[in-house]
Design an enzyme around this catalytic site. Structure first.
Site, PDB file in Angstrom:
ATOM      1  N   ASN A 141       0.844  -1.181   0.000  1.00  0.00           N
ATOM      2  CA  ASN A 141       0.000   0.000   0.000  1.00  0.00           C
ATOM      3  C   ASN A 141       0.888   1.243   0.000  1.00  0.00           C
ATOM      4  O   ASN A 141       1.880   1.299   0.711  1.00  0.00           O
ATOM      5  CB  ASN A 141      -0.898  -0.007   1.234  1.00  0.00           C
ATOM      6  CG  ASN A 141      -1.727   1.242   1.309  1.00  0.00           C
ATOM      7  OD1 ASN A 141      -2.366   1.622   0.344  1.00  0.00           O
ATOM      8  ND2 ASN A 141      -1.685   1.883   2.443  1.00  0.00           N
ATOM      9  N   GLU A 142       0.515   2.196  -0.783  1.00  0.00           N
ATOM     10  CA  GLU A 142       1.275   3.432  -0.922  1.00  0.00           C
ATOM     11  C   GLU A 142       2.718   3.145  -1.337  1.00  0.00           C
ATOM     12  O   GLU A 142       3.650   3.834  -0.936  1.00  0.00           O
ATOM     13  CB  GLU A 142       1.214   4.245   0.377  1.00  0.00           C
ATOM     14  CG  GLU A 142      -0.199   4.621   0.759  1.00  0.00           C
ATOM     15  CD  GLU A 142      -0.336   5.081   2.201  1.00  0.00           C
ATOM     16  OE1 GLU A 142       0.693   5.295   2.874  1.00  0.00           O
ATOM     17  OE2 GLU A 142      -1.480   5.206   2.657  1.00  0.00           O
TER      18      GLU A 142
END
Length: 169
Positions: A141-142
């Site tokens: 994520n990210e």
């Protein structure tokens, strides 16, 4: 299913469902088109931090149902099995993620980091394998998805999931 042996008992929960797409690319659940309406969820409470009580987990699920949500992204880490059980029971679908917010290209280039990430992805999938509420698995994520050098790390995590979860699991 309940398994009994010498007076002891263990409950093994499981469910069945099929996820697919229509020829036009719409998501289907058990052959019927479904539109996902949901939220992003962090496991956090003002009273207990990230160690939610069962009452707090239940309140989260009841809030989701009161919003007419049928989907939740379990942000940044694998979800509590109690939460997944409640989502299974109430028909709420889940995107579950391996731990990994703010991953950088240097992390993905690290052999040690990637070994730990693949282990983590495998453990997440196996811990939640029998939960029909889980329809998506995520990682990084990210993360550094725009960086071509990170593609091998993304591919390795995706392959680890595909090796454990057959299509339409």
């Amino acid at each position: 299913a309940i398994v009994r042996s010498s007076g002891d008992a263990a409950t093994a929960r499981f469910g069945l469902r099929t996820i697919g797409t229509t020829p036009s690319g719409k998501l289907t659940l058990n052959g019927e088109e479904i539109f996902l309406k949901g939220v992003n969820r962090h496991t956090m409470s003002p009273a207990s931090g990230s160690a939610l009580t069962y009452a707090e987990v239940l309140a989260d699920v009841e809030l989701l149902k009161s919003l007419n949500a049928n989907y939740v992204r379990g942000a940044h880490y694998p979800q509590d099995q109690r939460f997944l059980d409640l989502c299974d029971e109430r028909g709420i679908l889940i995107w579950e993620e391996a731990l990994g917010p703010n991953v950088k290209s240097a992390n993905v280039a690290s052999k040690e980091f990637m070994q730990a990430q693949i282990t983590q992805v495998n453990e997440m999938v196996m811990a939640s394998y029998s939960h029909p509420s889980i329809i998506l698995h995520g990682f990084f994520n990210e993360g550094p998805s725009p960086d071509a050098k990170a593609c091998t790390g993304y591919a390795a995590c995706a392959e680890a999931i595909r090796a454990l979860v057959p299509p339409s699991h």
